[in-house]
Design an enzyme around this catalytic site. Structure first.
Site, mmCIF file in Angstrom:
data_model
loop_
_atom_site.group_PDB
_atom_site.id
_atom_site.type_symbol
_atom_site.label_atom_id
_atom_site.label_comp_id
_atom_site.label_asym_id
_atom_site.label_seq_id
_atom_site.Cartn_x
_atom_site.Cartn_y
_atom_site.Cartn_z
ATOM 1 N N ASN A 7 -28.650 7.413 8.753
ATOM 2 C CA ASN A 7 -29.163 8.171 9.699
ATOM 3 C C ASN A 7 -30.303 8.305 9.106
ATOM 4 O OD1 ASN A 7 -30.093 9.711 11.494
ATOM 5 N ND2 ASN A 7 -28.363 11.101 12.158
ATOM 6 N N ARG A 95 -27.617 4.748 12.981
ATOM 7 C CA ARG A 95 -27.455 4.942 13.954
ATOM 8 C C ARG A 95 -29.249 4.071 14.331
ATOM 9 N NH1 ARG A 95 -29.919 10.782 15.042
ATOM 10 N NH2 ARG A 95 -29.978 10.462 17.167
ATOM 11 N N HIS A 184 -27.913 11.028 22.970
ATOM 12 C CA HIS A 184 -26.508 11.426 22.419
ATOM 13 C C HIS A 184 -25.217 10.419 22.820
ATOM 14 C CE1 HIS A 184 -28.286 15.915 22.010
ATOM 15 N NE2 HIS A 184 -28.306 15.302 21.194
ATOM 16 N N ARG A 245 -36.384 23.112 22.948
ATOM 17 C CA ARG A 245 -36.985 21.897 24.137
ATOM 18 C C ARG A 245 -37.236 22.040 25.788
ATOM 19 N NH1 ARG A 245 -33.790 16.773 22.412
ATOM 20 N NH2 ARG A 245 -34.166 17.148 19.803
ATOM 21 N N MET A 287 -28.353 30.058 18.779
ATOM 22 C CA MET A 287 -27.412 30.521 19.340
ATOM 23 C C MET A 287 -26.865 32.267 18.667
ATOM 24 S SD MET A 287 -27.194 31.130 22.622
ATOM 25 C CE MET A 287 -27.369 29.637 23.410
ATOM 26 N N ILE A 335 -22.870 24.406 19.653
ATOM 27 C CA ILE A 335 -22.455 25.569 20.817
ATOM 28 C C ILE A 335 -21.428 25.077 21.043
ATOM 29 C CG2 ILE A 335 -24.196 26.814 22.263
ATOM 30 C CD1 ILE A 335 -26.270 26.377 21.186
ATOM 31 N N ASN A 338 -18.209 26.068 18.894
ATOM 32 C CA ASN A 338 -18.142 26.732 18.702
ATOM 33 C C ASN A 338 -19.079 28.653 19.232
ATOM 34 O OD1 ASN A 338 -17.524 26.204 15.234
ATOM 35 N ND2 ASN A 338 -19.402 25.455 15.678
ATOM 36 N N GLU A 388 -20.287 11.270 15.269
ATOM 37 C CA GLU A 388 -20.686 10.601 15.927
ATOM 38 C C GLU A 388 -20.840 9.495 14.184
ATOM 39 O OE1 GLU A 388 -23.675 13.973 16.310
ATOM 40 O OE2 GLU A 388 -25.050 12.330 18.001
HETATM 41 P P1 ADP Z 1 -27.566 18.875 16.174
HETATM 42 O O1 ADP Z 1 -27.927 18.571 17.504
HETATM 43 O O2 ADP Z 1 -28.795 19.748 14.746
HETATM 44 O O3 ADP Z 1 -26.462 17.981 15.422
HETATM 45 P P2 ADP Z 1 -25.474 20.643 15.481
HETATM 46 O O4 ADP Z 1 -24.175 20.651 16.243
HETATM 47 O O5 ADP Z 1 -24.707 20.899 14.750
HETATM 48 O O6 ADP Z 1 -27.045 20.545 15.991
HETATM 49 O O7 ADP Z 1 -25.853 22.798 16.635
HETATM 50 C C1 ADP Z 1 -26.632 23.477 15.994
HETATM 51 C C2 ADP Z 1 -25.964 25.078 16.680
HETATM 52 O O8 ADP Z 1 -24.763 25.358 16.495
HETATM 53 C C3 ADP Z 1 -27.134 25.882 16.163
HETATM 54 O O9 ADP Z 1 -28.354 25.635 16.307
HETATM 55 C C4 ADP Z 1 -26.809 26.640 16.462
HETATM 56 O O10 ADP Z 1 -27.241 27.818 18.189
HETATM 57 C C5 ADP Z 1 -25.193 26.506 16.430
HETATM 58 N N1 ADP Z 1 -23.936 27.013 16.466
HETATM 59 C C6 ADP Z 1 -23.243 26.287 15.215
HETATM 60 N N2 ADP Z 1 -22.800 27.179 15.309
HETATM 61 C C7 ADP Z 1 -22.984 27.915 15.493
HETATM 62 C C8 ADP Z 1 -21.153 29.388 16.191
HETATM 63 N N3 ADP Z 1 -20.682 29.444 15.027
HETATM 64 N N4 ADP Z 1 -21.354 30.571 16.433
HETATM 65 C C9 ADP Z 1 -22.749 29.763 17.864
HETATM 66 N N5 ADP Z 1 -23.578 28.377 17.677
HETATM 67 C C10 ADP Z 1 -23.499 28.095 16.665
#
Ligand code: ADP
Length: 402
Positions: A7, A95, A184, A245, A287, A335, A338, A388
């Site tokens: 990627n 990718r 995505h 964004r 978040m 998000i 989690n 992915e």
């Molecule tokens: P990307 O789009 O870069 O692949 P990810 O899927 O890794 O991103 O998501 C990143 C975001 O997930 C972070 O900005 C954060 O806000 C959120 N995040 C990661 N862990 C947690 C958690 N335990 N609780 C809430 N938000 C989380």
């Protein structure tokens, strides 16, 4: 079969080497700050065995070719090596962000595919050039090894024309190909297949709303296993509110800002991509930080959180209408996987539509696929960790095996 997934971003390179016979990760790495005064490489070797072990080195990485050579040196070298020679890699999966209307499936890369990917650079000026660089260097470094392109846009190619067209002059579609593409796609496709397997239904019969909430956020409406709408558009700026964004806003805001703030197109683009979303409302884009601030009474953090969840909720409603009910809502990415608060706020009040979260299950932190809806609700609510890289590796195996 060992598959190396690449990627390649504008200043970073993520890679993952997978043994697809056992679906295990042999190594996963990230090279950052390519072209900067100092870069770095981090690799985790056999992360299933040693989840907490990783190697990191700060090193100058002048360009993408140096980054790819560094990756090869680390994968085969004495210090972090996981394979003894490149011949142990059977194929590479790349990718590629934008595949236009041409690619609705992964393809074996040849000169004509490279030409096509290049022709979509105007549609993805930041991503496709970097993806192409990765492909071209890989072809040099791995002569004779098949390279496969897997496109972020391909899963969305089943969206009907009434949904992918913008109501602007037709010539902009026929001449410039301005339309909704969506992104995505690899993630939405992966969780679609995983949800079907989890619910015991054939993919062709599954109806879902997939909710990918990471730094970038998007949703997809999936009817009979096929994507029928998605929130991102010509670019990944459209749709949901994201970390930095804006998502959907009144398009006249562009002209308004130009007129009232004297901003150039470039400045407006940067403002909407980098200074908006959660960050624009409360100055934070993670978040977890936003929840901490909410607890301390930060009203802008509270507002940002509410706005974020509100957009997910309104899109769930819209997509239920399009699909005519769904088997499940699937939350995925950082998000989505989690954050119990976002999931709860997005689903709150949707009980009349058959969506009822089980608060206890929603609050449990766990890995793997899990169901967080009340048993017996007509629409299941699932958390499915996205993968992915595995999806790209699987697609690569399928293409190579014909
Ligand atoms: P990307 O789009 O870069 O692949 P990810 O899927 O890794 O991103 O998501 C990143 C975001 O997930 C972070 O900005 C954060 O806000 C959120 N995040 C990661 N862990 C947690 C958690 N335990 N609780 C809430 N938000 C989380």
């Amino acid at each position: 079969m060992n598959i190396l997934v690449i990627n390649c971003g504008s200043s970073s390179l993520k890679y993952q080497l997978l043994d697809m016979d056992t679906e295990t990760i042999i190594a996963t790495g990230v090279i950052e700050r390519i072209g900067a005064t100092m870069g770095s490489i981090t690799q985790k070797s056999n992360p299933d065995k040693w989840p907490d072990a990783k190697d990191t080195e700060d090193i100058l990485i002048p360009d993408h070719e140096a980054a790819m050579r560094l990756m090869v040196a680390k994968l085969t070298g004495e210090d972090w090596g996981v394979i003894s020679s490149l011949s142990e890699i059977d194929a590479l999966g790349h990718r590629v962000v934008q595949g236009g209307e041409e690619f609705s499936h992964p393809v074996l890369i040849d000169e004509s595919v490279i030409k096509s990917i290049r022709s979509y650079v105007p549609l993805a000026p930041l991503h496709n050039p970097a993806n192409l660089t990765g492909i071209e260097i890989a072809m040099e470094l791995f002569p004779g090894t098949p390279n496969v392109a897997v496109f972020d846009t391909e899963f969305h190619q089943t969206i009907p024309q009434k949904a992918f067209m913008y109501p602007i002059p037709m010539e902009l579609y026929t001449g410039l190909k301005v339309r909704k593409y969506g992104f995505h796609g690899t993630s939405h496709k992966y969780v679609t297949k995983a949800a079907a397997a989890h619910l015991g239904k054939p993919v062709e019969a599954i109806n879902l709303i997939t909710v990918h909430l990471g730094n970038g956020c998007s949703m997809a409406a999936v009817k009979n296993g096929q994507c029928v709408d998605t929130t991102m558009g010509l670019t990944p700026l459209a749709g949901l509110m994201m970390g930095t964004r804006c998502g959907d806003i009144d398009p006249a805001i562009h002209a308004f800002l130009a007129k009232n703030r004297g901003l150039s197109i470039r400045e407006i683009d940067a403002l909407l991509n980098k200074e908006s979303g959660l960050n624009g409302i409360c100055g934070m884009n993670d978040m977890r930080d936003i929840h901490a601030a909410r607890e301390n009474g930060d009203t802008n953090a509270q507002l940002a959180f509410e706005m974020f969840a509100y957009r997910v909720k309104t899109t769930i409603g819209a997509y239920l209408a399009i699909i005519g009910g769904a088997d499940a809502i699937v939350f995925t990415a950082g998000i989505g996987e989690n954050d119990e608060f976002v999931r709860a706020a997005a689903c709150e009040g949707l009980e009349p539509l058959g969506i009822t979260l089980d608060a206890r299950k929603n609050a449990i932190r766990a890995s793997g696929i899990r169901s967080i809806g009340v048993v017996g609700s007509s629409v299941s609510v699932l958390i499915i960790p996205t993968d992915e890289e595995l999806e790209i590796a699987q697609a690569t195996v399928d293409v190579v095996n014909g």
